[in-house]
Enzyme design. Structure first.
Site, mmCIF file in Angstrom:
data_model
loop_
_atom_site.group_PDB
_atom_site.id
_atom_site.type_symbol
_atom_site.label_atom_id
_atom_site.label_comp_id
_atom_site.label_asym_id
_atom_site.label_seq_id
_atom_site.Cartn_x
_atom_site.Cartn_y
_atom_site.Cartn_z
ATOM 1 C CG ASP A 56 -12.420 -33.274 22.341
ATOM 2 O OD1 ASP A 56 -12.458 -34.413 22.866
ATOM 3 O OD2 ASP A 56 -11.382 -32.584 22.341
ATOM 4 C CB SER A 57 -13.058 -33.566 26.875
ATOM 5 O OG SER A 57 -11.748 -33.556 26.333
ATOM 6 C CE1 TYR A 90 -15.879 -34.677 28.820
ATOM 7 C CE2 TYR A 90 -16.130 -36.031 26.866
ATOM 8 C CZ TYR A 90 -16.529 -34.966 27.637
ATOM 9 O OH TYR A 90 -17.601 -34.205 27.229
ATOM 10 N N GLY A 91 -10.414 -38.321 30.146
ATOM 11 C CA GLY A 91 -9.595 -39.535 30.139
ATOM 12 C C GLY A 91 -9.356 -40.211 31.463
ATOM 13 C CB CYS A 135 -13.567 -37.086 22.137
ATOM 14 S SG CYS A 135 -12.978 -37.564 23.767
ATOM 15 C CG ASN A 136 -9.019 -41.053 19.905
ATOM 16 O OD1 ASN A 136 -8.536 -39.949 19.697
ATOM 17 N ND2 ASN A 136 -9.036 -41.991 19.000
ATOM 18 C CB THR A 137 -11.637 -40.403 26.036
ATOM 19 O OG1 THR A 137 -10.250 -40.110 25.897
ATOM 20 C CG2 THR A 137 -11.913 -40.986 27.400
ATOM 21 C CB CYS A 189 -5.653 -38.447 22.881
ATOM 22 S SG CYS A 189 -6.266 -36.950 23.690
ATOM 23 C CB THR A 190 -8.884 -35.490 18.977
ATOM 24 O OG1 THR A 190 -9.638 -35.248 20.166
ATOM 25 C CG2 THR A 190 -9.547 -36.586 18.160
ATOM 26 C CG HIS A 191 -6.873 -32.647 23.789
ATOM 27 N ND1 HIS A 191 -8.117 -33.201 23.843
ATOM 28 C CD2 HIS A 191 -6.975 -31.439 24.413
ATOM 29 C CE1 HIS A 191 -8.934 -32.375 24.480
ATOM 30 N NE2 HIS A 191 -8.274 -31.295 24.833
#
Ligand code: DGL
Length: 258
Positions: A9-10, A41-42, A72-74, A183-185
């Site tokens: 992930d970012s 990243y978004g 990470c969705n992005t 968004c996983t965050h």
């Protein structure tokens, strides 16, 4: 040692997925890359996101991984097709759980909170369009500033609460009954979000569906670990040190230049 499952992930967002995978797959080894020197990243270009995803995937292969989870969705919505073309091991990505929300909404209004680049992506838009019926409205909101703040720590972070209030109040006014976390965050914000909503609004994350999908894929491809020794979990970051509030004591956390 048996080959590991690679996750990236970012930043810390994908740890929400990793924590669930570690619990459900106690005999698998995991390697997690937090590319936090490039976070977020978004708001980057698609080309940059593709380059980050490729770099992370190549590192995970170098570290002897048998499978990659793009937590990470992005990164998923902007790079998964290309990753699958270029990378030779199974890759599992994460898309916002828009389908279950569409199937279950009663108020016919759904909120989606995600990054700019996820909401802009072809993959996200085609998934929404393919599942949508005429009577349902999707209210999209970019979570400006949230990822950066979450990286600094969620507990006691007043700014996160301020942002969330600003982003979800218009959705409440539109009578949403589902909020899709894209968004996983944001998985680390469920408690704060629940405080803002009445019981009528359900929050949809993708932690369980992705975990189940990984388990099924390991079984179908017959690449589950055979040993029954407890798993090892190695987390690498390439920017600021990861805060302990997001990780478990059993994880090995270290800096790596990647
Ligand atoms: N966890 C990433 C996601 O799911 C965060 C995106 C970002 O770095 O902006 O989209």
């Amino acid at each position: 040692m048996d080959k590991a499952i690679g996750v990236f992930d970012s930043g810390i967002g994908g740890l929400s997925i990793l924590n669930s995978l570690v619990e459900k797959l106690p005999y698998e080894n995991f390697i997690y890359l937090s590319d936090n020197k490039n976070c977020p990243y978004g708001n980057k270009s698609q080309e940059q996101i593709i380059n980050f995803s490729l770099k992370n995937s190549k590192k995970l292969i170098e570290l002897n991984c048998k499978m990659i989870i793009v937590a990470c969705n992005t990164a998923t919505t902007n790079s998964i097709d290309l990753l699958r073309e270029k990378i030779d091991i199974p890759i599992i990505g994460i898309e916002p759980g828009i389908r279950p929300a569409i199937l279950n909404t009663k108020s016919k209004n759904i909120g989606v909170l995600a990054t700019e680049k996820t909401l802009e992506s072809k993959l996200f838009n085609s998934t929404s369009k393919n599942n949508l019926t005429d009577d349902i409205t999707i209210h999209e909101q970019i979570g400006y500033g949230l990822v950066n703040e979450i990286e600094k720590g969620v507990t006691g972070n007043i700014l996160i609460e301020k942002y969330l209030k600003k982003y979800v109040t218009p959705m409440i006014e539109k009578n949403i009954d589902y909020l899709v976390l894209g968004c996983t965050h944001y998985n680390f914000l469920e408690e704060k979000l629940n405080k803002l909503f009445s019981k009528n609004v359900k929050i949809v994350d993708t932690i369980s569906p992705v975990t189940n999908h990984v388990i099924k894929t390991l079984e179908n491809l017959k690449i589950k670990n055979n040993s029954i020794s407890k798993n090892s979990v190695n987390i690498y970051y390439n920017g600021n040190k990861i805060l302990s509030e997001f990780t478990s004591n059993n994880y090995e956390i270290s800096y790596l230049d990647f």
